[in-house]
Scaffold this motif. Structure first.
Motif, short mmCIF file in Angstrom:
data_model
loop_
_atom_site.label_atom_id
_atom_site.label_comp_id
_atom_site.label_asym_id
_atom_site.label_seq_id
_atom_site.Cartn_x
_atom_site.Cartn_y
_atom_site.Cartn_z
N HIS A 99 0.84 -1.20 0.00
CA HIS A 99 0.00 0.00 0.00
C HIS A 99 0.88 1.25 0.00
CE1 HIS A 99 -2.96 2.97 1.30
NE2 HIS A 99 -3.87 2.12 0.89
N PRO A 100 0.48 2.31 -0.74
CA PRO A 100 1.28 3.55 -0.80
C PRO A 100 1.55 4.19 0.57
CG PRO A 100 -0.55 3.65 -2.37
CD PRO A 100 -0.70 2.37 -1.60
N ASP A 101 0.66 3.99 1.52
CA ASP A 101 0.88 4.59 2.85
C ASP A 101 2.14 4.07 3.52
OD1 ASP A 101 -1.41 6.02 2.41
OD2 ASP A 101 -2.57 5.11 4.05
N PHE A 102 2.55 2.83 3.18
CA PHE A 102 3.80 2.32 3.73
C PHE A 102 4.98 3.19 3.29
CE2 PHE A 102 1.53 -1.71 4.42
CZ PHE A 102 1.99 -2.05 5.68
N GLY A 103 4.95 3.63 2.04
CA GLY A 103 6.02 4.48 1.54
C GLY A 103 6.15 5.76 2.35
N LEU A 114 4.16 13.34 -5.65
CA LEU A 114 4.73 14.26 -4.67
C LEU A 114 5.24 13.52 -3.43
CD1 LEU A 114 2.22 17.22 -5.02
CD2 LEU A 114 4.61 17.15 -5.79
N GLU A 115 4.65 12.36 -3.13
CA GLU A 115 5.15 11.55 -2.03
C GLU A 115 6.52 10.98 -2.39
OE1 GLU A 115 2.01 8.71 -1.42
OE2 GLU A 115 0.63 10.26 -0.70
N CYS A 116 6.65 10.54 -3.62
CA CYS A 116 7.93 10.04 -4.11
C CYS A 116 8.96 11.18 -4.11
CB CYS A 116 7.75 9.46 -5.51
SG CYS A 116 9.10 8.42 -6.05
N ALA A 155 10.92 2.90 1.25
CA ALA A 155 9.86 3.78 0.77
C ALA A 155 9.88 3.85 -0.76
CB ALA A 155 10.00 5.18 1.37
N LEU A 156 11.07 4.07 -1.32
CA LEU A 156 11.19 4.17 -2.78
C LEU A 156 10.81 2.88 -3.48
CD1 LEU A 156 14.35 6.23 -3.76
CD2 LEU A 156 11.96 6.84 -3.97
#
Length: 163
Positions: free
Chosen positions: A21-25, A63-65, A51-52
């Motif tokens: 899930h993206p939230d882990f990143g 933007l999270e990346c 994360a990456l």
């Protein structure tokens, strides 16, 4: 305390979200940044890389990346690995320039980080160009007492004195 809270977030994520899930990143990047702030650079790099690995391989907010790239850049800058730091700053900057208005305060953060890098590598004219961009955006978008603006002005003075 921040690390403890982010680890609690991670525990909740692990119980409630699918593995990729993206939230882990976001959580991994936050944990990595706390490790950077307390000087645990190897742990910081490990968490940012986790994360990456998620952010670059699944559909997530670019933007999270970009934030993870910035966090990696800051970690490498503090480790004095300036070429890697610059690579990550440039990746983060490219995303932010494509996704944000030209006068967004998040761009000022990138310009400031790059100014500090160029200051450390004695490339004062490039450092000055970056810090001027950061100060200009911050003066337009932030209150005059905002800590970021004050920090940018302080960096500006350090660079000016070196020129």
């Amino acid at each position: 305390k921040a690390l403890d809270n982010f680890e609690k977030c991670l525990a909740i994520d692990e119980k409630t979200l699918p593995e990729k899930h993206p939230d882990f990143g976001i959580t991994y990047s936050n944990i990595g940044d706390v490790h950077r702030l307390i000087g645990n650079y190897e742990k910081a790099l490990a968490f940012h890389q986790k994360a990456l690995n998620i952010q670059e391989n699944i559909q997530c907010n670019p933007l999270e990346c970009a934030l993870t790239y910035m966090n990696l850049g800051e970690t490498y800058r503090e480790m004095k690995d300036y070429s890697k730091a610059l690579t990550y700053f440039e990746k983060g900057l490219e995303i932010r320039e494509n996704k944000l208005p030209k006068n967004h305060p998040d761009l000022a953060v990138v310009y400031h980080n790059m100014a500090k890098l160029y200051l450390a590598t004695q490339k004062y004219s490039i450092a000055m160009k970056n810090i001027q961009q950061a100060v200009e955006i911050a003066q337009e978008k932030l209150p005059s007492t905002h800590p970021h603006l004050l920090e940018y002005k302080e960096t500006f003075e350090k660079i000016r004195k070196k020129m």
